[in-house]
Design an enzyme around this catalytic site. Sequence first.
Site, short mmCIF file in Angstrom:
data_model
loop_
_atom_site.label_atom_id
_atom_site.label_comp_id
_atom_site.label_asym_id
_atom_site.label_seq_id
_atom_site.Cartn_x
_atom_site.Cartn_y
_atom_site.Cartn_z
N ASP A 1 35.60 33.92 41.69
CA ASP A 1 36.20 33.65 43.00
C ASP A 1 37.30 34.63 43.37
O ASP A 1 37.56 34.87 44.54
CB ASP A 1 36.69 32.20 43.12
C1 LIG Z 1 44.23 26.70 27.45
C2 LIG Z 1 44.90 27.99 27.55
C3 LIG Z 1 44.42 29.11 26.72
C4 LIG Z 1 45.92 28.12 28.38
C5 LIG Z 1 46.39 29.36 29.00
C6 LIG Z 1 46.41 29.24 30.47
C7 LIG Z 1 45.11 29.63 31.14
C8 LIG Z 1 43.90 29.04 30.46
C9 LIG Z 1 45.10 29.21 32.62
C10 LIG Z 1 46.39 29.56 33.35
C11 LIG Z 1 45.97 29.98 34.80
C12 LIG Z 1 44.53 29.56 34.92
C13 LIG Z 1 44.58 28.10 35.30
C14 LIG Z 1 43.63 30.17 35.95
C15 LIG Z 1 42.24 30.21 35.84
C16 LIG Z 1 41.67 29.87 34.52
C17 LIG Z 1 42.61 29.27 33.47
C18 LIG Z 1 44.02 29.83 33.53
C19 LIG Z 1 43.97 31.32 33.25
C20 LIG Z 1 41.35 30.65 36.99
C21 LIG Z 1 41.19 32.14 36.84
C22 LIG Z 1 39.96 30.03 36.95
C23 LIG Z 1 39.19 30.16 38.28
C24 LIG Z 1 39.99 29.56 39.42
O1 LIG Z 1 39.33 29.43 40.63
C25 LIG Z 1 41.28 30.29 39.61
C26 LIG Z 1 41.04 31.69 40.11
C27 LIG Z 1 42.08 29.56 40.69
C28 LIG Z 1 42.05 30.22 38.27
C29 LIG Z 1 43.37 30.96 38.30
C30 LIG Z 1 44.27 30.55 37.19
#
Ligand SMILES: CC(C)=CCC[C@@H](C)[C@H]1CC[C@@]2(C)C3=C(CC[C@]12C)[C@@]1(C)CC[C@H](O)C(C)(C)[C@@H]1CC3
Length: 744
Positions: free
Chosen positions: A474
């Site tokens: 996305d």
């Molecule tokens: C469990 C672990 C390893 C924690 C570390 C934090 C990450 C997993 C999180 C933090 C921000 C996070 C929520 C995010 C995403 C995946 C997981 C993230 C990276 C994604 C990229 C997935 C796809 C979504 O549509 C969107 C783009 C909004 C998010 C952005 C932030």
Amino acid sequence: MATATGRDIGSAKSRKRASDDSADSFPKRPKVGGKTDLTRWRMKDDESRHTWHYLEDDKAAEEWPQSYAEKWYLNLPMDLPALPKATTPLESAENGLTFFEKLQLPSGHWGCEYGGPMFLLVGVVVAWYVTKTPIPDAYATEIKNYLTARAHPKDGGWGLHIEGESTVLGTAMNYTVLRLVGVDPEEPVMVKARATLHKLGGAVNNPHWGKFWLAVLGVVEWDIVNPVPPEIWLLPDWVPIAPWRWWIHIRQVFLPMGYIYSKRWSCEETDEIRGLKQELFVTPHAEINWASHRNSIAPIDNYNPKSWLLNTVNWVLVNVYNPYLRFNFIKERGEQWASELVDMEDANTDYAGLAPVNSPMNMIVCYIRDGPDAFSVRRHRERLEEFLWVKDEGMLCNGTNGVQCWDTAFAILAVVESGLHDKERWRPMLLKALQYLESQQIRENCKDQEKCYRQPRKGGWPFSNKDQGYGVSDCISEALKAVILLQKTEGYPQLLEDQRIFDAVDTLLLYQNDNGAVSSYEQRRGSEYLELLNAAEVFGRIMVEYDYPECTTACVTVLSLFRKHWPEYRTEEINLFIKRATNWIKGYQRPDGSWYGSWGICFTYAAMFALQSMAAIGENYSNSRVAKRGCDFLISKQREDGGWSESYQASETMTYIEHESGSLVVQTAWALIALLEADYPDMERIKKGIKLITDRQQANGEWLQENIEGVFNKSCMISYPNYKYTFTIKALGLFAKKYPNEKL
Ligand SMILES: CC(C)=CCC[C@@H](C)[C@H]1CC[C@@]2(C)C3=C(CC[C@]12C)[C@@]1(C)CC[C@H](O)C(C)(C)[C@@H]1CC3
């Protein structure tokens, strides 16, 4: 000294000092306290690599004045004049933009805090500590202030995220952070937190990741940590549980974790570590039977209990494999391969890392393997800085190294979809934003792509910046949409030639799953049954990629836009992609007309996307049952005052739950966008929501922060502070476009 639970832990000062040989090499922490001067903090935007700096003297502060953006991040007065009161929704959108434009950074994007999770800072601070990285006083002070401000008002502990109840993970980890940055164990914040931790059974009840960090520090013995064998990376690719099939975040965390686990590496003992050994447990440290607590976990932390299968596997690994079958050559091969994969991740991200969990772990791997002065360690040390953020409450760790591309794409889309991009007034801002997106497109595939299990990324966009370098379905879609829409508007330069647009589409087409839906970082590679091996008790739905209406919609909308402008390019595949994707969205609708959202809270967020998908294929309230049911669901949740309000608990429980704090601006905007996209016929209903948004607008055009907006893995909340501008402006703009004569 008596703790709040009555156990004597000995005074910090009277305790024996660390033996000189070991502790001397550790940078000594001075006492931490007080506040820094917030007007002295600056955020350096080095082509969207964000780092915070504390300017010690007046001269430096004068030479580098604080920008509006910095003042906004720090909640300092911006002294902006009141704008003429909006009389129409479009004027309100423009007032919002007038404010938002001030926050644009020199390289053309928008920055923001990306806090919420309370389990991230520990990784950064442990990595600093064990690698003997000096912690600047200003950092230590503001870390203390942030954690003090965010301690649960009821019991002084910390939860998994800022809105959650206190947990062992949150409390033990943040207590540890405070000790490592130099906070005295007798400070009130520590006494209160310790009491809560003890009530929860102490740090032996930590989930897996918490036990891991404490083992790295040497506060617990490795026997308490459930196995993370790096040998798993030696499994052939066809094996259904092979790690290349796992979701990228769990895969990249397990990798360095496995290496460190296998080495059973722990930091040498210091004063702080000795202190933690006494403070974090309810029974004397020397008497704890570590192995017997492998599976101990407090109920509040046990959101996703380990399966019988994982418990059995762990038992076999601990009792049979490790003692009898783990021959050195297998162990070493596992470590060696994990180490190479860590290097590939570091090379592909220039040591920035995927996120702040694996990045500090990779740094520790490099430290163990390459020694303290190695380039790898020094580069990690620099890049770790980019996860930190300063706000009025203090210093925190962001969920990623920023939200740069994501927010910039939405900012452009808000203006374009309001029809304001034609106006000269907004051109400089939009041009800078376009230039930013141009600079952040990923132009090359990963080095050793197949070897390190990455899918092609060339042409894609990341969530944060190009350095991080992970394309997300996305993020690619929203950025590409923004680029196409601007480049197809007269007066904007063609910064990306067609081939670069095709590269983005080629990459995007790789994301669709066999059922038509789209996931986040990669096409799904493993079965949901892998959830049976989910060892991170605090998260659900984490082992493999899932299907997301948000990601699926983003692809549908951008491909629909693309095919209008380039009808000849990969036509069949694109048509089929859209058809299969929208069919999946229809099938994923729940009986009540809603969709479950995974990345924003929750059904409101998903409805906005799903109804956009329907609009992209010409389905709306009057001609589509799916769109009608989606709208009816939203309308049934509209509150008396015209707004919407959903609680984060909806994400956890997968049922719609209203937030106790009343209507929220961001969620109201999401719902209105959904209704407008779906051509919902009752204008008055929509206008009531629009009124709520404009009534909450401040005189200078801004909206104030309300409740947390985002979520991941069902249970952890995360902030998107720019949503209160991008989505409100878009809702106002869409409304104005549709009902140009409506006044406020
Ligand atoms: C469990 C672990 C390893 C924690 C570390 C934090 C990450 C997993 C999180 C933090 C921000 C996070 C929520 C995010 C995403 C995946 C997981 C993230 C990276 C994604 C990229 C997935 C796809 C979504 O549509 C969107 C783009 C909004 C998010 C952005 C932030």
